[in-house]
Motif scaffolding. Sequence first.
Motif, PDB file in Angstrom:
ATOM      1  N   PHE A   1      31.065  40.306   9.117  1.00 52.98           N
ATOM      2  CA  PHE A   1      32.456  39.958   8.804  1.00 52.98           C
ATOM      3  C   PHE A   1      32.553  38.813   7.799  1.00 52.98           C
ATOM      4  O   PHE A   1      33.319  38.867   6.841  1.00 52.98           O
ATOM      5  N   ILE A   2      31.744  37.781   7.995  1.00 50.38           N
ATOM      6  CA  ILE A   2      31.944  36.540   7.237  1.00 50.38           C
ATOM      7  C   ILE A   2      31.199  36.528   5.906  1.00 50.38           C
ATOM      8  O   ILE A   2      31.580  35.801   4.984  1.00 50.38           O
ATOM      9  N   LEU A   3      30.142  37.342   5.763  1.00 48.41           N
ATOM     10  CA  LEU A   3      29.263  37.222   4.600  1.00 48.41           C
ATOM     11  C   LEU A   3      29.442  38.359   3.596  1.00 48.41           C
ATOM     12  O   LEU A   3      29.593  39.519   3.968  1.00 48.41           O
TER      13      LEU A   3
ATOM     14  N   LYS B   1      20.236  38.462   6.427  1.00 52.13           N
ATOM     15  CA  LYS B   1      19.740  39.339   5.366  1.00 52.13           C
ATOM     16  C   LYS B   1      20.377  40.719   5.454  1.00 52.13           C
ATOM     17  O   LYS B   1      20.722  41.329   4.436  1.00 52.13           O
ATOM     18  N   PHE B   2      20.549  41.237   6.661  1.00 53.09           N
ATOM     19  CA  PHE B   2      21.121  42.567   6.844  1.00 53.09           C
ATOM     20  C   PHE B   2      22.560  42.609   6.337  1.00 53.09           C
ATOM     21  O   PHE B   2      23.044  43.647   5.894  1.00 53.09           O
ATOM     22  N   ALA B   3      23.239  41.453   6.372  1.00 50.00           N
ATOM     23  CA  ALA B   3      24.613  41.364   5.880  1.00 50.00           C
ATOM     24  C   ALA B   3      24.666  41.166   4.366  1.00 50.00           C
ATOM     25  O   ALA B   3      25.753  41.037   3.795  1.00 50.00           O
ATOM     26  N   GLY B   4      23.502  41.116   3.709  1.00 46.90           N
ATOM     27  CA  GLY B   4      23.455  40.990   2.253  1.00 46.90           C
ATOM     28  C   GLY B   4      23.383  39.564   1.751  1.00 46.90           C
ATOM     29  O   GLY B   4      23.444  39.324   0.545  1.00 46.90           O
ATOM     30  N   ALA B   5      23.245  38.612   2.644  1.00 44.89           N
ATOM     31  CA  ALA B   5      23.195  37.197   2.266  1.00 44.89           C
ATOM     32  C   ALA B   5      21.769  36.678   2.437  1.00 44.89           C
ATOM     33  O   ALA B   5      20.838  37.433   2.731  1.00 44.89           O
ATOM     34  N   GLU B   6      21.587  35.373   2.272  1.00 45.86           N
ATOM     35  CA  GLU B   6      20.262  34.787   2.457  1.00 45.86           C
ATOM     36  C   GLU B   6      20.371  33.464   3.199  1.00 45.86           C
ATOM     37  O   GLU B   6      21.419  32.799   3.184  1.00 45.86           O
ATOM     38  N   SER B   7      19.283  33.106   3.834  1.00 45.52           N
ATOM     39  CA  SER B   7      19.204  31.825   4.532  1.00 45.52           C
ATOM     40  C   SER B   7      18.685  30.757   3.577  1.00 45.52           C
ATOM     41  O   SER B   7      17.754  31.004   2.815  1.00 45.52           O
ATOM     42  N   VAL B   8      19.289  29.594   3.637  1.00 40.53           N
ATOM     43  CA  VAL B   8      18.782  28.416   2.933  1.00 40.53           C
ATOM     44  C   VAL B   8      18.263  27.465   4.003  1.00 40.53           C
ATOM     45  O   VAL B   8      19.011  27.036   4.887  1.00 40.53           O
ATOM     46  N   LYS B   9      16.973  27.170   3.937  1.00 44.75           N
ATOM     47  CA  LYS B   9      16.318  26.436   5.004  1.00 44.75           C
ATOM     48  C   LYS B   9      16.376  24.918   4.806  1.00 44.75           C
ATOM     49  O   LYS B   9      16.151  24.421   3.709  1.00 44.75           O
TER      50      LYS B   9
ATOM     51  N   THR C   1      27.300  28.733  -0.641  1.00 43.46           N
ATOM     52  CA  THR C   1      27.181  28.456   0.787  1.00 43.46           C
ATOM     53  C   THR C   1      28.458  28.859   1.518  1.00 43.46           C
ATOM     54  O   THR C   1      29.521  28.302   1.269  1.00 43.46           O
ATOM     55  N   LYS C   2      28.347  29.821   2.408  1.00 39.19           N
ATOM     56  CA  LYS C   2      29.487  30.273   3.186  1.00 39.19           C
ATOM     57  C   LYS C   2      29.565  29.575   4.540  1.00 39.19           C
ATOM     58  O   LYS C   2      30.655  29.354   5.063  1.00 39.19           O
ATOM     59  N   ALA C   3      28.396  29.245   5.124  1.00 41.31           N
ATOM     60  CA  ALA C   3      28.405  28.694   6.476  1.00 41.31           C
ATOM     61  C   ALA C   3      27.154  27.878   6.751  1.00 41.31           C
ATOM     62  O   ALA C   3      26.124  28.016   6.072  1.00 41.31           O
ATOM     63  N   ILE C   4      27.258  27.033   7.769  1.00 39.08           N
ATOM     64  CA  ILE C   4      26.131  26.276   8.322  1.00 39.08           C
ATOM     65  C   ILE C   4      25.953  26.759   9.755  1.00 39.08           C
ATOM     66  O   ILE C   4      26.909  26.764  10.536  1.00 39.08           O
ATOM     67  N   LEU C   5      24.749  27.185  10.088  1.00 38.10           N
ATOM     68  CA  LEU C   5      24.473  27.700  11.427  1.00 38.10           C
ATOM     69  C   LEU C   5      23.766  26.637  12.251  1.00 38.10           C
ATOM     70  O   LEU C   5      22.702  26.145  11.866  1.00 38.10           O
ATOM     71  N   ILE C   6      24.366  26.284  13.376  1.00 36.66           N
ATOM     72  CA  ILE C   6      23.735  25.316  14.281  1.00 36.66           C
ATOM     73  C   ILE C   6      23.488  25.978  15.634  1.00 36.66           C
ATOM     74  O   ILE C   6      24.185  26.908  16.023  1.00 36.66           O
TER      75      ILE C   6
ATOM     76  N   ARG D   1      42.188  39.870  14.109  1.00 37.54           N
ATOM     77  CA  ARG D   1      42.536  41.262  13.822  1.00 37.54           C
ATOM     78  C   ARG D   1      41.508  41.940  12.912  1.00 37.54           C
ATOM     79  O   ARG D   1      41.048  43.053  13.241  1.00 37.54           O
ATOM     80  N   PRO D   2      41.071  41.337  11.806  1.00 34.05           N
ATOM     81  CA  PRO D   2      40.050  42.024  11.001  1.00 34.05           C
ATOM     82  C   PRO D   2      38.731  42.207  11.736  1.00 34.05           C
ATOM     83  O   PRO D   2      38.048  43.228  11.566  1.00 34.05           O
ATOM     84  N   MET D   3      38.345  41.248  12.589  1.00 37.44           N
ATOM     85  CA  MET D   3      37.133  41.421  13.377  1.00 37.44           C
ATOM     86  C   MET D   3      37.324  42.485  14.448  1.00 37.44           C
ATOM     87  O   MET D   3      36.400  43.246  14.767  1.00 37.44           O
ATOM     88  N   GLN D   4      38.532  42.562  14.987  1.00 37.76           N
ATOM     89  CA  GLN D   4      38.833  43.581  15.987  1.00 37.76           C
ATOM     90  C   GLN D   4      38.645  44.982  15.406  1.00 37.76           C
ATOM     91  O   GLN D   4      38.139  45.885  16.073  1.00 37.76           O
ATOM     92  N   LYS D   5      39.033  45.166  14.151  1.00 35.35           N
ATOM     93  CA  LYS D   5      38.877  46.478  13.526  1.00 35.35           C
ATOM     94  C   LYS D   5      37.400  46.865  13.445  1.00 35.35           C
ATOM     95  O   LYS D   5      37.056  48.044  13.617  1.00 35.35           O
ATOM     96  N   LEU D   6      36.539  45.892  13.184  1.00 34.80           N
ATOM     97  CA  LEU D   6      35.106  46.174  13.204  1.00 34.80           C
ATOM     98  C   LEU D   6      34.652  46.566  14.607  1.00 34.80           C
ATOM     99  O   LEU D   6      33.882  47.513  14.786  1.00 34.80           O
ATOM    100  N   CYS D   7      35.132  45.831  15.610  1.00 38.66           N
ATOM    101  CA  CYS D   7      34.783  46.150  17.003  1.00 38.66           C
ATOM    102  C   CYS D   7      35.203  47.571  17.354  1.00 38.66           C
ATOM    103  O   CYS D   7      34.431  48.333  17.963  1.00 38.66           O
TER     104      CYS D   7
END
Length: 386
Positions: free
Chosen positions: A110-112, A133-141, A165-170, A249-255
């Motif tokens: 959804f986000i990437l 990666k499966f979502a088409g993005a990459e990790s920055v370490k 940079t779209k997000a920071i994962l913690i 709502r947009p995430m619900q449509k994916l669900c």
Amino acid sequence: MECISKRACEITPFLVMDVLEAAQQMEREGKNIIHMEIGEPDFDTPECIKKACCEALDKGETHYTHSLGIPELRQAISKYHKDRYNVDVDPGRIIVTQGTSPAMLLLFTFILDQGDNVITSDPCYACYDNFIKFAGAESVKVTISEEDGFQFRPEEIAKAINKKTKAILINSPSNPTGTVLSPERMKKIADLGPWIISDEIYHGLVYGEQEHSILEYTDHAFVLNGFSKLFAMTGWRLGYIIAPEKYIRPMQKLCQNFFISANSMAQWAGVAALTESWGDVNRIKGIYDQRRKFMLKRLREIGFDIKVEPTAAFYILVNMKSFAEKFEGSSYKLAFDILEKAHIGVTPGVDFGQGAEGYIRFSYANSIENLEEGMNRFEKYVKEFK
């Protein structure tokens, strides 16, 4: 390897499963294996949770539910966050999923967009990179080190942020380090600008301090959580996402398209987990803490300098670089040597990134008797190592 799609070919294996499956084969051959590799509670699901599931079955709760989850469970999750963190989470912001891994798949797709990046720590949970990666993005370490307390530092994260940079994962408490981010660090990370994705699956399994939800510091965040670890419900496959209201709502449509709904009986079990099981949960947590202390004591007696004591989850990440040197620095080969010679299943550090290469992760989600036997075998392995 032959694949139909490129992205399927690019997915790397989950190395802990390689170890587990090899250990299970050895067990079929009659060998006794002490399992300290897999991150799964060894406790049975509390009785009140199982009872709620059976009652749901008896009542005919065997059909599709609302795609976001039954209202009773979303209300219970909302109340849990208010009681534990003093955070108001409207039940309408909660999406119930078939476990936290499907929640990650849903959230990252959804986000990437193609070309985006997500900042992650190194080391971190093994599967994050593949979801991204499966979502088409990459990790920055951003490397976190034992010498620095395995802490994800806001100032280092800030240096890694760029226009993609779209997000920071913690992940706090963290797998594989068992460490907890301080409130001060979390607040600084929340103020950096990008979306925060907070994996809170080990919340509740903290010993001697208090974990904090990212929602205490910002609404510019997505929270991932589930019932597998705290409630010993790995096989029930029940998780959830908390998201800003405008994205539900947009995430619900994916669900609706990808999953339809989470398991109906498991959702009713989840209600019981959040409302009835705390006596069992606190008892189990106390046993984990006893095991943690035992493992730290034995590892130090064997000769390992544990610089950073884990205070959460059920893992200890041990520096075994001097041992891995025999295997060209490979913790993967070292883990299989330990399995073959000591009959102990452990997780190679490289599963969690290059920052943990040469380390071995021990899980203490096993009985104290098995842990004692495992440490005795490990001590013998260390003494005989050549």
